[in-house]
Design a protein around this motif. Structure first.
Motif, PDB file in Angstrom:
ATOM      1  N   ALA A   1      13.328   8.845  10.425  1.00 55.67           N
ATOM      2  CA  ALA A   1      14.126  10.059  10.242  1.00 55.67           C
ATOM      3  C   ALA A   1      15.112   9.902   9.092  1.00 55.67           C
ATOM      4  O   ALA A   1      15.344  10.841   8.316  1.00 55.67           O
ATOM      5  N   TYR A   2      15.682   8.708   8.954  1.00 54.35           N
ATOM      6  CA  TYR A   2      16.610   8.443   7.851  1.00 54.35           C
ATOM      7  C   TYR A   2      15.904   8.579   6.503  1.00 54.35           C
ATOM      8  O   TYR A   2      16.408   9.236   5.577  1.00 54.35           O
ATOM      9  N   TYR A   3      14.726   7.970   6.369  1.00 56.08           N
ATOM     10  CA  TYR A   3      14.010   8.015   5.098  1.00 56.08           C
ATOM     11  C   TYR A   3      13.457   9.406   4.805  1.00 56.08           C
ATOM     12  O   TYR A   3      13.406   9.825   3.647  1.00 56.08           O
ATOM     13  N   VAL A   4      13.024  10.124   5.835  1.00 58.21           N
ATOM     14  CA  VAL A   4      12.536  11.490   5.643  1.00 58.21           C
ATOM     15  C   VAL A   4      13.636  12.371   5.063  1.00 58.21           C
ATOM     16  O   VAL A   4      13.415  13.140   4.112  1.00 58.21           O
ATOM     17  N   LYS A   5      14.842  12.244   5.597  1.00 59.76           N
ATOM     18  CA  LYS A   5      15.974  13.023   5.090  1.00 59.76           C
ATOM     19  C   LYS A   5      16.380  12.565   3.694  1.00 59.76           C
ATOM     20  O   LYS A   5      16.652  13.386   2.811  1.00 59.76           O
TER      21      LYS A   5
ATOM     22  N   GLU B   1       0.844  -1.184   0.000  1.00 60.48           N
ATOM     23  CA  GLU B   1       0.000   0.000   0.000  1.00 60.48           C
ATOM     24  C   GLU B   1       0.879   1.233   0.000  1.00 60.48           C
ATOM     25  O   GLU B   1       1.893   1.297   0.711  1.00 60.48           O
ATOM     26  N   TRP B   2       0.482   2.219  -0.803  1.00 59.04           N
ATOM     27  CA  TRP B   2       1.269   3.439  -0.969  1.00 59.04           C
ATOM     28  C   TRP B   2       0.359   4.643  -0.837  1.00 59.04           C
ATOM     29  O   TRP B   2      -0.809   4.607  -1.240  1.00 59.04           O
ATOM     30  N   GLY B   3       0.887   5.739  -0.284  1.00 55.29           N
ATOM     31  CA  GLY B   3       0.100   6.957  -0.202  1.00 55.29           C
ATOM     32  C   GLY B   3       0.960   8.155   0.105  1.00 55.29           C
ATOM     33  O   GLY B   3       2.106   8.051   0.563  1.00 55.29           O
ATOM     34  N   ARG B   4       0.408   9.305  -0.174  1.00 58.12           N
ATOM     35  CA  ARG B   4       0.986  10.599   0.192  1.00 58.12           C
ATOM     36  C   ARG B   4       2.423  10.759  -0.298  1.00 58.12           C
ATOM     37  O   ARG B   4       3.302  11.229   0.418  1.00 58.12           O
ATOM     38  N   SER B   5       2.669  10.365  -1.535  1.00 52.59           N
ATOM     39  CA  SER B   5       3.956  10.588  -2.203  1.00 52.59           C
ATOM     40  C   SER B   5       5.121   9.902  -1.498  1.00 52.59           C
ATOM     41  O   SER B   5       6.261  10.368  -1.555  1.00 52.59           O
ATOM     42  N   ALA B   6       4.852   8.795  -0.845  1.00 47.89           N
ATOM     43  CA  ALA B   6       5.922   8.017  -0.208  1.00 47.89           C
ATOM     44  C   ALA B   6       6.803   7.355  -1.272  1.00 47.89           C
ATOM     45  O   ALA B   6       6.385   7.185  -2.417  1.00 47.89           O
ATOM     46  N   PRO B   7       8.025   6.979  -0.912  1.00 49.08           N
ATOM     47  CA  PRO B   7       8.845   6.204  -1.846  1.00 49.08           C
ATOM     48  C   PRO B   7       8.307   4.787  -1.995  1.00 49.08           C
ATOM     49  O   PRO B   7       7.412   4.363  -1.253  1.00 49.08           O
TER      50      PRO B   7
ATOM     51  N   TYR C   1       3.853  11.662   8.501  1.00 50.37           N
ATOM     52  CA  TYR C   1       4.686  11.557   7.305  1.00 50.37           C
ATOM     53  C   TYR C   1       4.101  10.512   6.355  1.00 50.37           C
ATOM     54  O   TYR C   1       3.326   9.645   6.774  1.00 50.37           O
ATOM     55  N   PRO C   2       4.463  10.578   5.070  1.00 48.61           N
ATOM     56  CA  PRO C   2       4.024   9.519   4.151  1.00 48.61           C
ATOM     57  C   PRO C   2       4.372   8.139   4.695  1.00 48.61           C
ATOM     58  O   PRO C   2       5.396   7.967   5.379  1.00 48.61           O
ATOM     59  N   GLU C   3       3.514   7.177   4.386  1.00 49.46           N
ATOM     60  CA  GLU C   3       3.684   5.825   4.914  1.00 49.46           C
ATOM     61  C   GLU C   3       4.820   5.113   4.187  1.00 49.46           C
ATOM     62  O   GLU C   3       4.675   4.707   3.040  1.00 49.46           O
ATOM     63  N   ILE C   4       5.933   4.968   4.859  1.00 50.03           N
ATOM     64  CA  ILE C   4       7.143   4.400   4.283  1.00 50.03           C
ATOM     65  C   ILE C   4       7.285   2.954   4.735  1.00 50.03           C
ATOM     66  O   ILE C   4       7.101   2.650   5.917  1.00 50.03           O
ATOM     67  N   VAL C   5       7.594   2.070   3.804  1.00 50.83           N
ATOM     68  CA  VAL C   5       7.998   0.722   4.187  1.00 50.83           C
ATOM     69  C   VAL C   5       9.492   0.790   4.487  1.00 50.83           C
ATOM     70  O   VAL C   5      10.308   0.977   3.588  1.00 50.83           O
TER      71      VAL C   5
END
Length: 341
Positions: A328-332, A102-108, A232-236
């Motif tokens: 925090a790593y993925y956000v940056k 599942e992906w949303g909000r412009s996540a990678p 934040y966007p939902e990141i795996v």
């Protein structure tokens, strides 16, 4: 009936590797399909048996798609090119639905480690894309790199060392009215005989969530699995290099923290207006692992279950999403921002 004629999918062989091939499939819906009354649509793509998904690459114009999800189904709900699937029972046929991504909000997107893949099954099945479009915009009128919304998948036809399975943690009950810092807890014992590597995890709430944290409780010690701000966007988040495992007897415990500014209680449910507290943990299992190890569900009542009643200590950062976290790593890395749609 939607009678659009469009290129539904592309197949491109990208490389040959020892033991098999890696190739890409694109499954998508044209944005113009959502210019009318349709706002949640599905489309299907057949897939051969014994394939393994190893990467998900979302392709969508920023700000028009609420979320997209990929499911594998024995049969799709419809044979139409695009169909209305607001009702969750209208994604797949009567049997055999499994959520993949599942992906949303412009996540990678999500790239699995080399040793793992998500199996599509030992028979011919269908991948079904579900696209939830924002209702406030006319999608085809928005400028962007794509005239469609979809996900490009990379698959392999050789069996990896581990097949990816998933555990889902959540809540029932409600958030009381006009409350700050309300916590909802869940915890379940890993009662499988398998010791499994943890591959990744993601966190999810709706707009009232302020923190989601997940922990492994082992022999009286709390081990942090992950913490995050669900705004934040939902990141795996890939944690395979941390070499974490679930071993028999572990307890996986999840806490969500909410602020409810409304003067009414908010039920835990998936629909708009409700709330959710979810952590999705992906782990690896051997090919021969039985079905009951491949999908684990853990839910508890926000009113009846509280960590304080079951554990002698509580992690000091159980409601704190800040610090040197995976998120925090993925956000940056991706320049992500807190979003509210």
């Amino acid at each position: 009936m939607y009678t659009l004629i469009y290129l539904l999918c592309l197949v491109e062989l990208v490389c040959l590797a020892e033991g098999g091939a890696f190739y890409k499939r694109l499954i998508s819906i044209p944005n113009k399909a959502f210019d009318g009354e349709l706002w949640m649509g599905c489309t299907a793509l057949p897939v051969d048996p014994d394939q393994y998904v190893v990467e998900f690459h979302p392709l969508a114009v920023r700000g028009i798609v609420h979320h997209m999800s990929i499911h594998v189904c024995d049969t799709p709900h419809s044979t139409a090119d695009v169909w209305d699937c607001v009702n969750p029972t209208n994604v797949c046929g009567d049997t055999g639905r499994e959520a993949l991504f599942e992906w949303g909000r412009s996540a990678p997107g999500w790239k699995l480690p080399d040793y793992a893949g998500i199996p599509t099954g030992n028979r011919s099945r269908h991948l079904v894309l579900q696209v939830h479009m924002l209702q406030e915009v006319k999608p085809s009128s928005v400028d962007g790199a794509y005239k469609f919304s979809g996900i490009e998948l990379t698959l392999r036809d050789s069996r990896p060392q581990y097949e990816v399975a998933m555990a889902v943690y959540g809540n029932t009950g409600y958030i009381p009215p006009a409350v700050k810092g309300f916590t909802s807890d869940s915890a379940c014992v890993w009662d499988s005989n398998y010791t499994v590597p943890i591959i990744s995890y993601s966190v999810h709430t709706h707009g009232r969530g302020r923190a989601v944290t997940a922990w492994i409780y082992r022999n009286g010690t709390w081990i942090e699995l992950g913490r995050g701000n669900p705004g934040y966007p939902e990141i795996v988040m890939d944690v395979s290099k941390r070499n974490m495992q679930l071993i028999p007897g572990d307890i996986v415990a999840v806490r969500c923290t909410f602020d409810n500014d409304d003067n009414k209680k908010v039920e835990f449910r998936s629909e708009h207006g409700g709330e959710m507290c979810n952590v999705y943990v992906h782990y690896g299992v051997p090919h021969e692992a039985p079905h009951d190890v491949r999908m684990m569900m853990c839910a508890a009542s926000a009113q009846d279950f509280h960590w304080e009643d079951h554990f002698d200590t509580i992690p000091s950062r159980a409601s704190d999403p800040s610090g040197n976290t995976d998120q925090a790593y993925y956000v940056k890395l991706h320049g992500l921002e807190i979003t509210h749609y």
